[in-house]
Design a protein around this motif. Structure first.
Motif, PDB file in Angstrom:
ATOM      1  N   ARG A   1       0.835  -1.200   0.000  1.00 62.79           N
ATOM      2  CA  ARG A   1       0.000   0.000   0.000  1.00 62.79           C
ATOM      3  C   ARG A   1       0.866   1.244   0.000  1.00 62.79           C
ATOM      4  O   ARG A   1       1.877   1.316   0.703  1.00 62.79           O
ATOM      5  CB  ARG A   1      -0.896   0.012   1.238  1.00 62.79           C
ATOM      6  CG  ARG A   1      -1.884   1.172   1.280  1.00 62.79           C
ATOM      7  CD  ARG A   1      -2.756   1.063   2.512  1.00 62.79           C
ATOM      8  NE  ARG A   1      -3.728   2.152   2.590  1.00 62.79           N
ATOM      9  CZ  ARG A   1      -4.630   2.284   3.567  1.00 62.79           C
ATOM     10  NH1 ARG A   1      -4.653   1.384   4.530  1.00 62.79           N
ATOM     11  NH2 ARG A   1      -5.473   3.305   3.564  1.00 62.79           N
ATOM     12  N   ARG A   2       0.478   2.253  -0.788  1.00 59.81           N
ATOM     13  CA  ARG A   2       1.143   3.541  -0.786  1.00 59.81           C
ATOM     14  C   ARG A   2       0.064   4.619  -0.831  1.00 59.81           C
ATOM     15  O   ARG A   2      -0.654   4.742  -1.829  1.00 59.81           O
ATOM     16  CB  ARG A   2       2.089   3.686  -1.980  1.00 59.81           C
ATOM     17  CG  ARG A   2       2.994   4.915  -1.863  1.00 59.81           C
ATOM     18  CD  ARG A   2       4.073   4.907  -2.928  1.00 59.81           C
ATOM     19  NE  ARG A   2       3.544   5.229  -4.230  1.00 59.81           N
ATOM     20  CZ  ARG A   2       3.999   4.740  -5.378  1.00 59.81           C
ATOM     21  NH1 ARG A   2       4.962   3.855  -5.363  1.00 59.81           N
ATOM     22  NH2 ARG A   2       3.469   5.104  -6.529  1.00 59.81           N
ATOM     23  N   GLY A   3      -0.053   5.352   0.280  1.00 61.86           N
ATOM     24  CA  GLY A   3      -1.140   6.311   0.371  1.00 61.86           C
ATOM     25  C   GLY A   3      -2.472   5.583   0.496  1.00 61.86           C
ATOM     26  O   GLY A   3      -2.643   4.698   1.337  1.00 61.86           O
ATOM     27  N   LYS A   4      -3.412   5.920  -0.367  1.00 62.08           N
ATOM     28  CA  LYS A   4      -4.728   5.267  -0.346  1.00 62.08           C
ATOM     29  C   LYS A   4      -4.854   4.180  -1.403  1.00 62.08           C
ATOM     30  O   LYS A   4      -5.925   3.564  -1.539  1.00 62.08           O
ATOM     31  CB  LYS A   4      -5.825   6.330  -0.560  1.00 62.08           C
ATOM     32  CG  LYS A   4      -5.906   7.369   0.556  1.00 62.08           C
ATOM     33  CD  LYS A   4      -7.045   8.354   0.300  1.00 62.08           C
ATOM     34  CE  LYS A   4      -7.128   9.382   1.432  1.00 62.08           C
ATOM     35  NZ  LYS A   4      -8.229  10.353   1.207  1.00 62.08           N
ATOM     36  N   SER A   5      -3.782   3.954  -2.143  1.00 61.25           N
ATOM     37  CA  SER A   5      -3.839   2.979  -3.244  1.00 61.25           C
ATOM     38  C   SER A   5      -2.992   1.746  -2.937  1.00 61.25           C
ATOM     39  O   SER A   5      -2.042   1.808  -2.165  1.00 61.25           O
ATOM     40  CB  SER A   5      -3.357   3.624  -4.550  1.00 61.25           C
ATOM     41  OG  SER A   5      -4.142   4.748  -4.872  1.00 61.25           O
ATOM     42  N   TRP A   6      -3.350   0.643  -3.584  1.00 59.90           N
ATOM     43  CA  TRP A   6      -2.601  -0.613  -3.462  1.00 59.90           C
ATOM     44  C   TRP A   6      -1.890  -0.901  -4.779  1.00 59.90           C
ATOM     45  O   TRP A   6      -2.427  -0.649  -5.861  1.00 59.90           O
ATOM     46  CB  TRP A   6      -3.531  -1.772  -3.109  1.00 59.90           C
ATOM     47  CG  TRP A   6      -3.917  -1.759  -1.650  1.00 59.90           C
ATOM     48  CD1 TRP A   6      -4.920  -1.029  -1.072  1.00 59.90           C
ATOM     49  CD2 TRP A   6      -3.265  -2.483  -0.609  1.00 59.90           C
ATOM     50  NE1 TRP A   6      -4.951  -1.256   0.267  1.00 59.90           N
ATOM     51  CE2 TRP A   6      -3.946  -2.147   0.596  1.00 59.90           C
ATOM     52  CE3 TRP A   6      -2.204  -3.369  -0.565  1.00 59.90           C
ATOM     53  CZ2 TRP A   6      -3.587  -2.688   1.827  1.00 59.90           C
ATOM     54  CZ3 TRP A   6      -1.841  -3.920   0.652  1.00 59.90           C
ATOM     55  CH2 TRP A   6      -2.526  -3.569   1.840  1.00 59.90           C
ATOM     56  N   TYR A   7      -0.662  -1.406  -4.677  1.00 65.61           N
ATOM     57  CA  TYR A   7       0.174  -1.672  -5.840  1.00 65.61           C
ATOM     58  C   TYR A   7       0.630  -3.126  -5.840  1.00 65.61           C
ATOM     59  O   TYR A   7       0.679  -3.787  -4.784  1.00 65.61           O
ATOM     60  CB  TYR A   7       1.415  -0.768  -5.832  1.00 65.61           C
ATOM     61  CG  TYR A   7       1.117   0.687  -6.076  1.00 65.61           C
ATOM     62  CD1 TYR A   7       1.412   1.289  -7.298  1.00 65.61           C
ATOM     63  CD2 TYR A   7       0.541   1.476  -5.083  1.00 65.61           C
ATOM     64  CE1 TYR A   7       1.141   2.634  -7.518  1.00 65.61           C
ATOM     65  CE2 TYR A   7       0.266   2.812  -5.297  1.00 65.61           C
ATOM     66  CZ  TYR A   7       0.570   3.385  -6.515  1.00 65.61           C
ATOM     67  OH  TYR A   7       0.299   4.719  -6.741  1.00 65.61           O
ATOM     68  N   ILE A   8       0.981  -3.603  -7.036  1.00 62.36           N
ATOM     69  CA  ILE A   8       1.585  -4.926  -7.146  1.00 62.36           C
ATOM     70  C   ILE A   8       3.011  -4.761  -7.663  1.00 62.36           C
ATOM     71  O   ILE A   8       3.308  -3.837  -8.418  1.00 62.36           O
ATOM     72  CB  ILE A   8       0.781  -5.870  -8.089  1.00 62.36           C
ATOM     73  CG1 ILE A   8       0.704  -5.281  -9.510  1.00 62.36           C
ATOM     74  CG2 ILE A   8      -0.595  -6.158  -7.538  1.00 62.36           C
ATOM     75  CD1 ILE A   8       0.110  -6.251 -10.517  1.00 62.36           C
ATOM     76  N   ASP A   9       3.878  -5.637  -7.215  1.00 58.38           N
ATOM     77  CA  ASP A   9       5.286  -5.606  -7.641  1.00 58.38           C
ATOM     78  C   ASP A   9       5.743  -7.057  -7.744  1.00 58.38           C
ATOM     79  O   ASP A   9       6.163  -7.658  -6.751  1.00 58.38           O
ATOM     80  CB  ASP A   9       6.133  -4.830  -6.636  1.00 58.38           C
ATOM     81  CG  ASP A   9       7.561  -4.619  -7.128  1.00 58.38           C
ATOM     82  OD1 ASP A   9       7.890  -5.145  -8.209  1.00 58.38           O
ATOM     83  OD2 ASP A   9       8.328  -3.928  -6.439  1.00 58.38           O
ATOM     84  N   VAL A  10       5.620  -7.627  -8.944  1.00 60.51           N
ATOM     85  CA  VAL A  10       5.908  -9.053  -9.132  1.00 60.51           C
ATOM     86  C   VAL A  10       6.718  -9.268 -10.408  1.00 60.51           C
ATOM     87  O   VAL A  10       6.810  -8.391 -11.270  1.00 60.51           O
ATOM     88  CB  VAL A  10       4.602  -9.886  -9.224  1.00 60.51           C
ATOM     89  CG1 VAL A  10       3.844  -9.838  -7.915  1.00 60.51           C
ATOM     90  CG2 VAL A  10       3.731  -9.374 -10.374  1.00 60.51           C
ATOM     91  N   ARG A  11       7.320 -10.433 -10.503  1.00 57.85           N
ATOM     92  CA  ARG A  11       7.984 -10.858 -11.739  1.00 57.85           C
ATOM     93  C   ARG A  11       7.219 -12.041 -12.306  1.00 57.85           C
ATOM     94  O   ARG A  11       7.018 -13.040 -11.631  1.00 57.85           O
ATOM     95  CB  ARG A  11       9.434 -11.246 -11.479  1.00 57.85           C
ATOM     96  CG  ARG A  11      10.350 -10.049 -11.309  1.00 57.85           C
ATOM     97  CD  ARG A  11      11.815 -10.422 -11.348  1.00 57.85           C
ATOM     98  NE  ARG A  11      12.660  -9.251 -11.265  1.00 57.85           N
ATOM     99  CZ  ARG A  11      13.005  -8.499 -12.314  1.00 57.85           C
ATOM    100  NH1 ARG A  11      12.571  -8.819 -13.523  1.00 57.85           N
ATOM    101  NH2 ARG A  11      13.777  -7.440 -12.162  1.00 57.85           N
ATOM    102  N   ILE A  12       6.830 -11.901 -13.551  1.00 62.45           N
ATOM    103  CA  ILE A  12       6.076 -12.957 -14.225  1.00 62.45           C
ATOM    104  C   ILE A  12       6.799 -13.297 -15.518  1.00 62.45           C
ATOM    105  O   ILE A  12       6.943 -12.458 -16.405  1.00 62.45           O
ATOM    106  CB  ILE A  12       4.627 -12.518 -14.533  1.00 62.45           C
ATOM    107  CG1 ILE A  12       3.912 -12.148 -13.230  1.00 62.45           C
ATOM    108  CG2 ILE A  12       3.868 -13.630 -15.244  1.00 62.45           C
ATOM    109  CD1 ILE A  12       2.489 -11.627 -13.443  1.00 62.45           C
TER     110      ILE A  12
END
Length: 350
Positions: free
Chosen positions: A5-16
């Motif tokens: 989470r950063r601020g009010k938003s959610w993020y993804i950080d993955v390797r595919i």
């Protein structure tokens, strides 16, 4: 960490499939998890498009946090503590919400101006700029950004630092007034080798090679050398003699400790001994190291040899001792001139 989470938003950080995907995914953790699963499913079905792996800008605060976690694992505790303080106290509050890939030289010049107005020295501000550079390079290495957005890092002019050192007479008086025999030998050994205070504290008997007359500076379980590099220090006969005397009466794996824990500080012992010796200047453990370097250069030792023994990564660090030496020689020449003037006055009186 694939979802955060950063601020009010959610993020993804993955390797595919070897491709890093870092992007905003929704306003809840559940939404971010769903987007992550959709991308993985599309990859399996070979339907993942380039547009879906486009990265969002990454904030400086987020990268700085990752950088600190990395430093905690690989840097010496003292170095890590300094960087952590600089980041939390000064750098992060100033740049926290700025995106890393938007940094410019003008941003850094603005930071310099603000911190100078707060009373910080040029040296301190330059350290801060170097930390920012490290974080941006870290962002590139970790794939947060493709390349550094800053072409030139501005640095303020610093005054040349002159290291304080003891004269041979002062050093002798200091050592003679140290009450504890083990501390006395530690200070003398430090003056004969130029080792850092922490290197002396964490020196173990397994680091000592009596056959070749050397000691090896290497990391321990809870400590790493300042430059993270191992080095071998040759010992003079007197230094070897000190180690042999201590080895015969050893009570610990640590060379300069009689317990199962290293003695990390001898500041109080030096302060007391300096007062008894009549030395009015503050005497620190690092001052013993500076004394070795300065007296070595005075004795004619090649500066590159001093650099290797001291463990300096750059020659410019060693050249600082030359400035101290030059000032000392200038004082000596001035005394000669004063002596000649006094002699001329005395001659006129006859």
């Amino acid at each position: 960490m694939s979802v955060y989470r950063r601020g009010k938003s959610w993020y993804i950080d993955v390797r595919i499939g070897g491709v890093r995907i870092h992007r905003k995914a929704g306003n809840t953790k559940a939404e971010a998890k769903r987007v992550e699963e959709e991308l993985k499913t599309k990859w399996r079905l070979k339907q993942l498009h380039v547009s879906e792996i486009k990265e969002d800008p990454v904030s400086f605060g987020f990268v700085a946090k990752q950088y600190l976690e990395h430093c905690a694992k690989v840097k010496a505790p003292k170095t890590f503590a300094v960087e952590k303080y600089c980041l939390n106290k000064h750098i992060i509050p100033f740049f926290e919400h700025k995106f890393v890939n938007d940094f410019t030289t003008e941003d850094l010049l603005e930071y310099q101006g603000v911190k100078k107005s707060e009373g910080l020295s040029n040296r301190t501000v330059n350290i801060h700029i170097s930390i920012v550079r490290n974080i941006i390079n870290f962002a590139v290495d970790k794939g947060f950004i493709a390349q550094s957005p800053v072409k030139k890092y501005p640095m303020l002019k610093e005054s040349k630092k002159q290291h304080a050192f003891l004269t041979p007479k002062e050093l002798k008086a200091l050592i003679e007034n140290i009450a504890d025999p083990l501390t006395r030998k530690r200070v003398l050994f430090g003056a004969l080798t130029g080792m850092r205070p922490a290197e002396l504290a964490y020196l173990t008997w397994s680091d000592v090679d009596f056959y070749n007359g050397t000691v090896k500076i290497q990391g321990k379980e809870n400590w790493k050398p300042k430059t993270n590099e191992e080095r071998i220090i040759p010992l003079c006969d007197e230094a070897v003699k000190i180690l042999r005397e201590l080895y015969e009466k050893r009570k610990s794996k640590w060379v300069f400790s009689n317990t199962d824990r290293p003695v990390l500080s001898i500041k109080r012992a030096l302060k007391t001994a300096a007062k008894k010796a009549g030395i009015t200047r503050p005497v620190s453990p690092n001052m013993i190291r500076h004394t070795f370097a300065t007296l070595s250069l005075m004795a004619g030792v090649n500066i590159m040899e001093v650099k290797e023994i001291m463990g300096h990564s750059q020659i410019k660090t060693t050249t600082r001792y030359l400035h101290t030496l030059q000032q000392h020689l200038k004082t000596a020449v001035q005394k000669v001139a004063e002596f000649m003037r006094e002699g001329k006055k005395d001659k006129n009186n006859f």
